[in-house]
Scaffold this active site. Structure first.
Site, short mmCIF file in Angstrom:
data_model
loop_
_atom_site.label_atom_id
_atom_site.label_comp_id
_atom_site.label_asym_id
_atom_site.label_seq_id
_atom_site.Cartn_x
_atom_site.Cartn_y
_atom_site.Cartn_z
N LYS A 204 40.41 41.43 45.14
CA LYS A 204 41.77 41.95 44.95
C LYS A 204 42.75 40.86 45.35
O LYS A 204 42.80 40.44 46.51
CB LYS A 204 41.99 43.20 45.79
CG LYS A 204 43.42 43.72 45.70
CD LYS A 204 43.61 45.02 46.41
CE LYS A 204 45.06 45.47 46.35
NZ LYS A 204 45.29 46.71 47.08
N LYS A 261 40.77 42.92 40.57
CA LYS A 261 42.12 43.47 40.40
C LYS A 261 43.15 42.39 40.70
O LYS A 261 43.02 41.74 41.74
CB LYS A 261 42.27 44.63 41.38
CG LYS A 261 43.64 45.22 41.45
CD LYS A 261 43.66 46.30 42.48
CE LYS A 261 45.09 46.77 42.62
NZ LYS A 261 45.29 47.60 43.77
C1 PBG Z 1 47.24 49.63 47.90
C2 PBG Z 1 47.01 49.55 46.45
C3 PBG Z 1 47.79 48.80 45.58
C4 PBG Z 1 47.31 49.07 44.31
C5 PBG Z 1 46.23 49.94 44.42
N1 PBG Z 1 46.05 50.23 45.77
C6 PBG Z 1 48.98 47.96 45.82
C7 PBG Z 1 48.97 46.94 46.85
O1 PBG Z 1 47.93 46.42 47.26
O2 PBG Z 1 50.06 46.62 47.32
C8 PBG Z 1 47.92 48.48 43.07
C9 PBG Z 1 47.66 49.20 41.82
C10 PBG Z 1 48.58 48.87 40.73
O3 PBG Z 1 49.45 47.99 40.79
O4 PBG Z 1 48.47 49.56 39.71
N2 PBG Z 1 46.21 49.48 48.75
#
Ligand code: PBG
Length: 337
Positions: A204, A261
């Protein structure tokens, strides 16, 4: 005017692109409705569905509308949803304590969906950002300089057990703390939830493409900015090997599914993970990827349906077995024909 120039070619690849039927014979990657996971945003109370400005077509839903949406998705053939709560600002605090409440909105949401649509795969996000006033995924160290890794993992293990007890099929830790997959696995097993699976947000990245999501769950409003700096825990967009290092750790610690991601900007990472493991690989087409396509389509600059399809097929082609996408419902409707 065509001239008489002639190449003497043995191979003419265009022979196999000549008609729709020939092209169909040769199709390599196939997108299936069963590959799609629909992320859904949940709110408490009885409010009407709330629009999210930067995510046209995506709504925050109260529990009864959430159940209706899940039934509609199931009818279209979508088999899995990922639930994200948006809490009232008054419930947030620095330590995200609302995440551990027995009556937490997300737990009620899971139970409601599982009761009405028992065969739908339900997964939940394990991270503290919807619950904290600063919008970070964990609790902060006393001096506020950074997230406190181990203290955060301790909270996430308890959160995971609560979610398992509410009936989720998978917990999906999105926090990127070190050691959380192993700790969550142990906690689930110790509580008797050895059947609850873990989808690890493995690679991520610290992406600017999460902005619309942060509006959706209210973490940007709480923090006062949409560009929260999460670079001490999320990966550097410049790094590929780092994703593979996280892969080794997550698999060793017991991840059942690993995830990349964002998706569309990280196709190389999806490909690397696909080659680096026999575990299933998921990819998350994030809010900013969705918003980009929607915005350009609204301006008349891109064709929405065609870009939706192409963006998803590309993610699958790179090696993803399943895709979290805000396009799930429309894509399923299109595949159904
Ligand atoms: C938070 C989380 C995020 C997303 C999924 N879980 C955002 C972040 O890490 O700030 C992003 C998903 C998206 O942008 O569609 N833990």
């Amino acid at each position: 005017m065509p001239n008489s120039f002639k190449l003497n070619l043995v191979q003419r690849p265009r022979r196999l692109r000549r008609t729709p039927a020939i092209r169909a014979l040769l199709e390599d990657v196939v997108l299936r409705t069963e590959d799609l996971i629909a992320p859904l945003f949940v709110i408490d109370g009885k409010a009407a569905p709330e629009a999210i400005e930067s995510m046209p077509g995506v709504l925050r839903l109260n529990l009864s509308d959430l159940v209706k949406e899940c039934l509609a998705l199931r009818r279209l053939g979508v088999r899995a949803v990922a639930l994200f709560p948006k809490l009232d600002a008054g419930l947030k605090d620095p330590d995200g304590t609302a995440a551990l409440r027995e009556d937490a909105l997300i737990l009620r949401a899971v139970r409601a969906v599982k009761k009405s649509v028992p065969d739908l795969v339900v997964m939940t996000d394990i991270a503290l950002d919807p619950y904290t006033v600063h919008g970070h995924d964990g609790v902060l160290k006393a001096d506020g300089s950074d997230v406190d890794n181990d203290a955060t993992v301790g909270i996430l293990t308890r959160m995971s057990v609560l979610h398992a007890r509410a009936g989720v099929d998978l917990v999906a830790p999105s926090d990127m703390m070190d050691g959380r997959i192993g700790a969550i696995r142990s906690a689930l097993d110790a509580a008797g939830f050895e059947e609850t699976a873990i989808m690890a947000y493995t690679a991520k990245y610290a992406s600017a493409y999460y902005g619309p999501f942060r509006e959706a769950v209210g973490s940007s409003k709480a923090a006062g900015t949409r560009s929260l700096d999460k670079r001490t825990y999320q990966l550097n967009p410049a790094n590929r090997r780092e994703g593979l290092a996280e892969l080794q750790l997550d698999v060793a610690e017991g991840a059942d599914i690993v995830m990349v991601k964002p998706a569309g900007l990280y196709l190389d990472v999806i490909h690397e993970l696909r080659r680096g493991t026999h575990r299933p690989v998921a990819a998350y087409q994030v809010s900013g990827e969705y918003a980009q396509i929607q915005a350009a389509a609204r301006l008349g600059w891109l064709d929405l349906a065609a870009c939706r399809r192409e963006s998803l097929i590309a993610i699958k082609r790179a090696g993803a077995d399943m895709i979290l996408t805000y396009f799930a419902r429309e894509m399923a409707a299109e595949l159904r024909g």
